[in-house]
Write a protein that holds these residues in place. Sequence first.
Motif, short mmCIF file in Angstrom:
data_model
loop_
_atom_site.label_atom_id
_atom_site.label_comp_id
_atom_site.label_asym_id
_atom_site.label_seq_id
_atom_site.Cartn_x
_atom_site.Cartn_y
_atom_site.Cartn_z
N ALA A 63 0.77 -1.09 -0.02
CA ALA A 63 -0.05 -0.11 -0.04
C ALA A 63 0.71 1.23 -0.06
N GLU A 64 0.46 2.11 -0.90
CA GLU A 64 1.28 3.70 -0.82
C GLU A 64 0.32 4.64 -0.83
N LEU A 65 0.62 5.68 -0.05
CA LEU A 65 -0.07 6.78 -0.08
C LEU A 65 0.82 8.16 -0.07
N PRO A 66 0.89 9.14 -0.99
CA PRO A 66 1.72 10.28 -0.83
C PRO A 66 1.31 11.27 0.19
N LEU A 67 2.30 11.78 0.85
CA LEU A 67 1.88 12.76 1.71
C LEU A 67 2.33 14.03 1.29
#
Length: 156
Positions: free
Chosen positions: A151-155
């Motif tokens: 899982a990946e989410l840009p901050l």
Amino acid sequence: MILTPLDEPALARLLEAAVAGADPLEVMPPADGPPGWTAQRRAAFLEFHRARSLRPETAVERTWVVDVEGTAVGAARLERHGDAVEAGIWLSRDVRGRGIGKQVTASLLDLAKDSDATRFVASTTADNRGARTLLSGIGASLATEGDDVAAELPLS
Ligand SMILES: CC(C)(COP(=O)(O)OP(=O)(O)OC[C@H]1O[C@@H](n2cnc3c(N)ncnc32)[C@H](O)[C@@H]1OP(=O)(O)O)[C@@H](O)C(=O)NCCC(=O)NCCS
């Protein structure tokens, strides 16, 4: 729910929560010897957290005890990998499915946003519906490869 930064007293409470409500493989790497919470595995659990969080020379992550009404029910962690921060959570069996994982995930995301990391990442397995729901719930994109889910989410 509050996140209590790990220290020796909190680690003792965390071990109790793990022994009472989780399988060793849910909360620590595989260790040699017979299955279950043997004395050897309890010692390995303590050493795992001391090495990864408490001992400044070897620490690689920040760990918190998940406390509900003053009782330890699990752990949350953030580990830096370059520009990314990796999150992890486990909760004791008897408190799963009550929305606590969702609150912990939101708190970890807030902590990650307060750091200078540019990506929030986590890994789980394809059969872990709870973890996949938590991660897609915060807007992370999930990539599945065999049994592994990244899982990946840009901050920003
Ligand atoms: C994965 C885990 C952290 C989830 O925490 P939780 O407190 O049980 O999850 P929540 O109650 O906050 O549920 C969050 C969402 O996931 C869903 N969900 C939770 N467990 C689920 C399950 N077993 N199957 C399907 N959906 C599930 C909930 O319905 C909820 O969905 P919603 O937001 O649409 O209502 C917890 O189950 C756990 O500790 N499991 C063992 C260790 C582990 O797998 N850790 C993650 C490794 S990456």
